[in-house]
Structures are given as C-alpha cells and as structure tokens.
Design a protein around this motif. Structure first.
Motif, PDB file in Angstrom:
ATOM      1  N   GLY A  78       0.777  -1.231   0.000  1.00  0.00           N
ATOM      2  CA  GLY A  78       0.000   0.000   0.000  1.00  0.00           C
ATOM      3  C   GLY A  78       0.807   1.279   0.000  1.00  0.00           C
ATOM      4  O   GLY A  78       0.328   2.324   0.452  1.00  0.00           O
ATOM      5  N   LEU A  79       2.033   1.226  -0.527  1.00  0.00           N
ATOM      6  CA  LEU A  79       2.896   2.402  -0.510  1.00  0.00           C
ATOM      7  C   LEU A  79       3.394   2.783  -1.899  1.00  0.00           C
ATOM      8  O   LEU A  79       4.459   3.404  -2.035  1.00  0.00           O
ATOM      9  N   ALA A  80       2.647   2.449  -2.932  1.00  0.00           N
ATOM     10  CA  ALA A  80       3.070   2.758  -4.297  1.00  0.00           C
ATOM     11  C   ALA A  80       3.305   4.253  -4.490  1.00  0.00           C
ATOM     12  O   ALA A  80       4.179   4.654  -5.271  1.00  0.00           O
ATOM     13  N   ASP A  81       2.563   5.096  -3.770  1.00  0.00           N
ATOM     14  CA  ASP A  81       2.688   6.547  -3.928  1.00  0.00           C
ATOM     15  C   ASP A  81       3.788   7.143  -3.049  1.00  0.00           C
ATOM     16  O   ASP A  81       3.968   8.373  -3.028  1.00  0.00           O
ATOM     17  N   HIS A  82       4.511   6.305  -2.308  1.00  0.00           N
ATOM     18  CA  HIS A  82       5.542   6.798  -1.385  1.00  0.00           C
ATOM     19  C   HIS A  82       6.921   6.268  -1.748  1.00  0.00           C
ATOM     20  O   HIS A  82       7.833   6.298  -0.925  1.00  0.00           O
ATOM     21  N   ALA A  83       7.084   5.810  -2.971  1.00  0.00           N
ATOM     22  CA  ALA A  83       8.320   5.137  -3.372  1.00  0.00           C
ATOM     23  C   ALA A  83       9.557   6.005  -3.204  1.00  0.00           C
ATOM     24  O   ALA A  83      10.632   5.506  -2.863  1.00  0.00           O
ATOM     25  N   GLU A  84       9.430   7.311  -3.431  1.00  0.00           N
ATOM     26  CA  GLU A  84      10.599   8.186  -3.413  1.00  0.00           C
ATOM     27  C   GLU A  84      10.836   8.860  -2.066  1.00  0.00           C
ATOM     28  O   GLU A  84      11.786   9.623  -1.905  1.00  0.00           O
ATOM     29  N   GLN A  85       9.995   8.570  -1.094  1.00  0.00           N
ATOM     30  CA  GLN A  85      10.172   9.182   0.220  1.00  0.00           C
ATOM     31  C   GLN A  85      11.191   8.398   1.049  1.00  0.00           C
ATOM     32  O   GLN A  85      11.282   7.167   0.961  1.00  0.00           O
ATOM     33  N   ARG A  86      11.948   9.125   1.856  1.00  0.00           N
ATOM     34  CA  ARG A  86      12.917   8.503   2.743  1.00  0.00           C
ATOM     35  C   ARG A  86      12.239   8.124   4.064  1.00  0.00           C
ATOM     36  O   ARG A  86      11.148   8.637   4.387  1.00  0.00           O
ATOM     37  N   PRO A  87      12.859   7.234   4.847  1.00  0.00           N
ATOM     38  CA  PRO A  87      12.228   6.774   6.098  1.00  0.00           C
ATOM     39  C   PRO A  87      11.768   7.901   7.016  1.00  0.00           C
ATOM     40  O   PRO A  87      10.699   7.799   7.633  1.00  0.00           O
ATOM     41  N   THR A  88      12.554   8.983   7.130  1.00  0.00           N
ATOM     42  CA  THR A  88      12.176  10.080   8.022  1.00  0.00           C
ATOM     43  C   THR A  88      10.925  10.810   7.549  1.00  0.00           C
ATOM     44  O   THR A  88      10.326  11.571   8.319  1.00  0.00           O
ATOM     45  N   GLU A  89      10.528  10.586   6.310  1.00  0.00           N
ATOM     46  CA  GLU A  89       9.326  11.225   5.767  1.00  0.00           C
ATOM     47  C   GLU A  89       8.106  10.315   5.851  1.00  0.00           C
ATOM     48  O   GLU A  89       7.035  10.675   5.364  1.00  0.00           O
ATOM     49  N   LEU A  90       8.289   9.156   6.484  1.00  0.00           N
ATOM     50  CA  LEU A  90       7.215   8.177   6.611  1.00  0.00           C
ATOM     51  C   LEU A  90       6.854   7.974   8.073  1.00  0.00           C
ATOM     52  O   LEU A  90       7.684   8.146   8.967  1.00  0.00           O
ATOM     53  N   SER A  91       5.611   7.594   8.323  1.00  0.00           N
ATOM     54  CA  SER A  91       5.192   7.251   9.686  1.00  0.00           C
ATOM     55  C   SER A  91       5.804   5.915  10.092  1.00  0.00           C
ATOM     56  O   SER A  91       6.347   5.166   9.261  1.00  0.00           O
ATOM     57  N   GLY A  92       5.698   5.580  11.374  1.00  0.00           N
ATOM     58  CA  GLY A  92       6.218   4.300  11.849  1.00  0.00           C
ATOM     59  C   GLY A  92       5.572   3.120  11.154  1.00  0.00           C
ATOM     60  O   GLY A  92       6.248   2.170  10.748  1.00  0.00           O
ATOM     61  N   GLY A  93       4.264   3.185  10.973  1.00  0.00           N
ATOM     62  CA  GLY A  93       3.562   2.102  10.293  1.00  0.00           C
ATOM     63  C   GLY A  93       3.999   1.969   8.844  1.00  0.00           C
ATOM     64  O   GLY A  93       4.152   0.859   8.324  1.00  0.00           O
ATOM     65  N   GLN A  94       4.208   3.102   8.186  1.00  0.00           N
ATOM     66  CA  GLN A  94       4.664   3.063   6.794  1.00  0.00           C
ATOM     67  C   GLN A  94       6.082   2.505   6.702  1.00  0.00           C
ATOM     68  O   GLN A  94       6.398   1.731   5.793  1.00  0.00           O
ATOM     69  N   GLN A  95       6.936   2.871   7.644  1.00  0.00           N
ATOM     70  CA  GLN A  95       8.297   2.334   7.643  1.00  0.00           C
ATOM     71  C   GLN A  95       8.286   0.812   7.807  1.00  0.00           C
ATOM     72  O   GLN A  95       9.051   0.107   7.144  1.00  0.00           O
ATOM     73  N   GLN A  96       7.408   0.318   8.669  1.00  0.00           N
ATOM     74  CA  GLN A  96       7.355  -1.130   8.852  1.00  0.00           C
ATOM     75  C   GLN A  96       6.803  -1.819   7.612  1.00  0.00           C
ATOM     76  O   GLN A  96       7.201  -2.944   7.290  1.00  0.00           O
ATOM     77  N   ARG A  97       5.921  -1.157   6.904  1.00  0.00           N
ATOM     78  CA  ARG A  97       5.430  -1.715   5.643  1.00  0.00           C
ATOM     79  C   ARG A  97       6.554  -1.789   4.600  1.00  0.00           C
ATOM     80  O   ARG A  97       6.642  -2.760   3.845  1.00  0.00           O
TER      81      ARG A  97
END
Length: 221
Positions: free
Chosen positions: A130-149
């Motif tokens: 569920g992160l196709a739209d976040h491909a270019e973001q770095r870990p610090t730009e993602l929530s904890g749940g997104q980082q674990q995904r």
C-alpha cells in the motif's frame, strides 16, 4: 517448512550457565503464520535467531525447507539468509539515506538482480504493502507504520520461503500494529510464504494460524 527438534541454547558453562532455550520442539507449516508468544526473556528472540541462522544451538536440530542448518558452513548460512529468509525487525532497520524503493531493492542488489527486473519487483511490492505513492520518500518522511510496511516489502524482495518478524509492532500504537499484522496475514495468503512472528501482544494472536507459547525457554502446551 520449519522443524525445530529438541533445541537447547545455553550461554556460559557450569553452575553459572544460562539456559535460554530448554529442549524446544515445534513445527511451522508452509504458508502459515505462526506466532511465538511469551514475556520478555522467555526465549522468543533467541529462537528466532536460531531459526534464521544468525546463531547456532548448543544442541538439537533445526530444519529449514528441508535443509539442516547444522550442515551449513558460514557461507552456506549467509546464502540461506539472503535467498530464503526475510527479516522484519522491531526498529524497522531501514537505511535513512535511501528512499523507500531503494530500501526495498537492497536485497536484490546483493543478489545482482538485473535493474529492470529489480525495479519491477520493487514496484509490485510497494503496491502490495500500500505504498506505491511513497516510493521516493525517505524513512524520516514516513510514519512508523509506513516504515514497517517498507520493511515487510524489503523482506519479500528475494521471494523468501520464510519471513522472521521479531516484535514487528513493538514501536507502533495498537491500531497501526494491528494494520501491520493484517498486512502480514495478507502476505501469507498472496505470496504463500511462511511467517514466524514473535509478539507478546495477545490482540495479535487472533490473526495467527497457530500460537506457540514460550515460558522460561520451554514450550508451554
């Protein structure tokens, strides 16, 4: 898929020896999500390290996808971990300077997968979590749940037979943690992979096919 036979793991010797595992035996079937339940110090992480080939038992036998881990040298264990096992950690373990897509692609780079094939697999896995739209973001730009995904997508990169997850929801709130566990449940169905997850959260047991409880280094019936 995983067969653990009378495994002991001790640290130290003599009267001061600490027995982290005491004759543990269990199996995890292919395409199944098995939860290891137990309080801190029960032996969950030690057992995951042994199954993942990160450590060797003091005695006993561990079979992974038909291979006896004791029969592998360090190079063989490294190859097993790289090609057949995916790891998901409580602290995510992402490389901060890399984007989500680049993090997912790291295991395939280590295997020298061709760039076009690697990029296609990365896109497929980011869509799966569920992160196709976040491909270019770095870990610090993602929530904890997104980082674990992202970490779960990375664990799937080399199409492993087994995913080992050590307290994957430990740093997440209960709602986000449940979402991550639901994702692991979906991964079992869609990828046919076996998942072995350590957790002490009883709410997450509902999503598992089987629960194996550890107490003081022993399986509790």
């Amino acid at each position: 898929m995983v067969e653990v036979q009378d495994v002991w793991r001790s640290f130290g010797a003599g009267a001061t020896a600490v027995h982290a595992l005491r004759g543990v035996s269990f199996t995890a079937r292919r395409g199944e999500l098995t939860a290891l339940r137990g309080r801190s110090g029960s032996g969950k992480t030690t057992l995951l390290n042994l199954v993942g080939g990160l450590d060797a038992p003091t005695s006993g036998r561990i079979m992974l996808d038909g291979t006896d881990l004791a029969g592998l040298d360090e190079a063989g264990r490294l190859t097993m971990r790289r090609d057949r096992i995916g790891f998901v950690f409580q602290s995510f373990g992402l490389i901060p300077i890399l984007s989500a897509a680049e993090n997912v692609g790291v295991p395939m780079r280590l295997r020298k997968v061709p760039a076009a094939q690697r990029e296609e697999r990365v896109q497929t896995l980011l869509a799966l979590v569920g992160l196709a739209d976040h491909a270019e973001q770095r870990p610090t730009e993602l929530s904890g749940g997104q980082q674990q995904r992202v970490a779960i997508a990375r664990a799937l990169a080399n199409e492993p037979a087994l995913i080992i997850a050590d307290e994957p929801t430990g740093q997440l709130d209960s709602e986000t943690g449940r979402s991550v566990m639901q994702l692991l449940r979906a991964v079992v169905r869609s990828e046919g992979v076996t998942v072995l997850v350590a957790t002490h959260d009883p709410q997450l047991m509902e999503l598992s096919d089987r629960v194996v409880e550890l107490r003081d280094g022993q399986i509790v019936d």
